[in-house]
Design a protein around this motif. Structure first.
Motif, PDB file in Angstrom:
ATOM      1  N   LEU A  90       0.839  -1.220  -0.037  1.00 16.61           N
ATOM      2  CA  LEU A  90      -0.036  -0.088  -0.145  1.00 16.61           C
ATOM      3  C   LEU A  90       0.804   1.309   0.170  1.00 16.61           C
ATOM      4  O   LEU A  90       1.994   1.417   0.827  1.00 16.61           O
ATOM      5  N   LYS A  94       0.878   8.764  -5.572  1.00 13.31           N
ATOM      6  CA  LYS A  94       0.940   7.835  -7.139  1.00 13.31           C
ATOM      7  C   LYS A  94       1.930   8.723  -7.955  1.00 13.31           C
ATOM      8  O   LYS A  94       2.139   9.956  -7.828  1.00 13.31           O
ATOM      9  N   GLU A 113      -0.724  -8.302  -4.042  1.00 13.17           N
ATOM     10  CA  GLU A 113      -1.422  -7.159  -4.384  1.00 13.17           C
ATOM     11  C   GLU A 113      -0.780  -5.886  -4.165  1.00 13.17           C
ATOM     12  O   GLU A 113       0.180  -5.810  -3.120  1.00 13.17           O
ATOM     13  N   LYS A 115      -1.798  -1.623  -4.106  1.00 12.76           N
ATOM     14  CA  LYS A 115      -2.794  -0.579  -4.172  1.00 12.76           C
ATOM     15  C   LYS A 115      -2.259   0.940  -3.810  1.00 12.76           C
ATOM     16  O   LYS A 115      -1.780   0.821  -2.477  1.00 12.76           O
ATOM     17  N   GLU A 119      -7.274   4.046  -2.716  1.00 13.65           N
ATOM     18  CA  GLU A 119      -8.052   2.851  -3.190  1.00 13.65           C
ATOM     19  C   GLU A 119      -8.271   1.886  -2.462  1.00 13.65           C
ATOM     20  O   GLU A 119      -8.913   0.829  -2.592  1.00 13.65           O
ATOM     21  N   VAL A 120      -7.908   1.824  -1.085  1.00 15.70           N
ATOM     22  CA  VAL A 120      -8.053   0.827  -0.120  1.00 15.70           C
ATOM     23  C   VAL A 120      -9.340   0.537   0.429  1.00 15.70           C
ATOM     24  O   VAL A 120      -9.820   1.650   0.969  1.00 15.70           O
ATOM     25  N   ASP A 124      -9.848  -5.171   2.050  1.00 10.56           N
ATOM     26  CA  ASP A 124      -8.333  -5.163   1.750  1.00 10.56           C
ATOM     27  C   ASP A 124      -7.416  -5.335   2.996  1.00 10.56           C
ATOM     28  O   ASP A 124      -6.373  -5.989   3.370  1.00 10.56           O
TER      29      ASP A 124
END
Ligand SMILES: Cc1cc2nc3c(=O)[nH]c(=O)nc-3n(C[C@H](O)[C@H](O)[C@H](O)COP(=O)(O)O)c2cc1C
Length: 253
Positions: A90, A94, A113, A115, A119-120, A124
């Protein structure tokens, strides 16, 4: 190995489950043994070379943990009673060095995964056992300000609601040791302090050797509280650092 099983036992393990810490050995071998929910060893600690028939005689739920899981994950993917610890990367922000590094960490970790934290969702956070959190440092002064559009505070609130006290957490942080030698990767310490309030299982300390900074809030003794990456000044060292750190945290998770 019992201590390893004990860490996993801190999490929600059903009474009839076995814990199998997997310690990666040479070639295809993995050292393992089974422990029950009271951490009593139920089998000899011995090396295994996994086959499709491995552990078929055990019908109760088995929770696998440790760096040897990698060698087992494809073989056991379809076994309903075998569960593996799940890891997610995480990160924030970005589109820059943090995202690039997060992708690098995820790719080298293998099949996990990833993210950005905006967007979590709750699912999650609940469904993963290990979090790898990545951040940058762009000045901490606005951290608590109402002008702060940074999603980290909302992320910490979401963690609080889910309850992450038994999650294992590793941190990495981006910084620039030449332009900000007195505040190198300070952002890492902000994340660390917040997470420390919620989980006691923070892993992945990283030696300060090889960096040329003067001061860092993220430094405790001779270690940073997580992996420090400097894509501005030491980009050529990042791959090697990430590779080594992943080996370390896989063993610590
Ligand atoms: C306005 C600004 C302030 C920064 N402050 C620091 C700092 O205090 N300490 C540090 O180590 N790096 C600092 N940096 C460097 C960034 O943390 C570094 O370039 C990082 O790789 C940026 O990640 P990003 O591209 O994902 O945003 C700063 C960068 C900017 C643009």
């Amino acid at each position: 190995m019992a201590a390893f099983a004990q860490i996993t036992l801190g999490e929600t393990i059903k009474e009839d489950s076995y814990i199998a810490p997997m310690i990666d050995a040479r070639r295809m071998e993995v050292y393992t043994a089974f422990f029950d929910h009271q951490n009593i060893r139920k089998s000899k600690i011995e090396p295994h070379i996994f086959t499709e028939d491995s552990f078929k005689e055990i019908s109760q739920p088995i929770v696998l943990c440790g760096d040897g899981c990698e060698k087992a994950k494809d073989l056991f993917a379809s076994r309903e009673n075998i569960e593996m610890k799940k890891t997610i990367v995480l990160y924030w922000p970005k589109a820059g060095n943090v995202e690039k590094s997060a992708k690098n960490v995820a790719a080298r970790y293998g099949d996990i995964e990833i993210k950005p934290i905006d967007e979590v969702n709750t699912e999650d956070l609940q469904s993963h056992d290990n979090y790898i959190l990545g951040c940058s440092t762009v000045g901490a002064a606005t951290w608590d300000s109402s002008e702060n559009k940074d999603p980290w505070p909302a992320f910490f609130k979401a963690c609080e609601q889910v309850g992450i006290s038994e999650k294992n957490i590793a941190l990495f942080g981006l910084g620039d040791q030449v332009r900000w030698p007195d505040h190198f990767v300070d952002g890492l310490s902000i994340i660390y302090e917040q997470i420390k309030k919620q989980s006691k299982n923070i892993v992945g300390k990283w030696s300060v050797k090889g960096y040329d900074h003067v001061q860092s809030e993220a430094q405790e003794g001779d270690y940073f509280v997580g992996l420090a990456l400097d894509e501005d000044q030491q980009e050529e060292l990042s791959d090697e650092r990430i590779e080594k750190w992943i080996k370390q945290i896989k063993a610590e998770f």
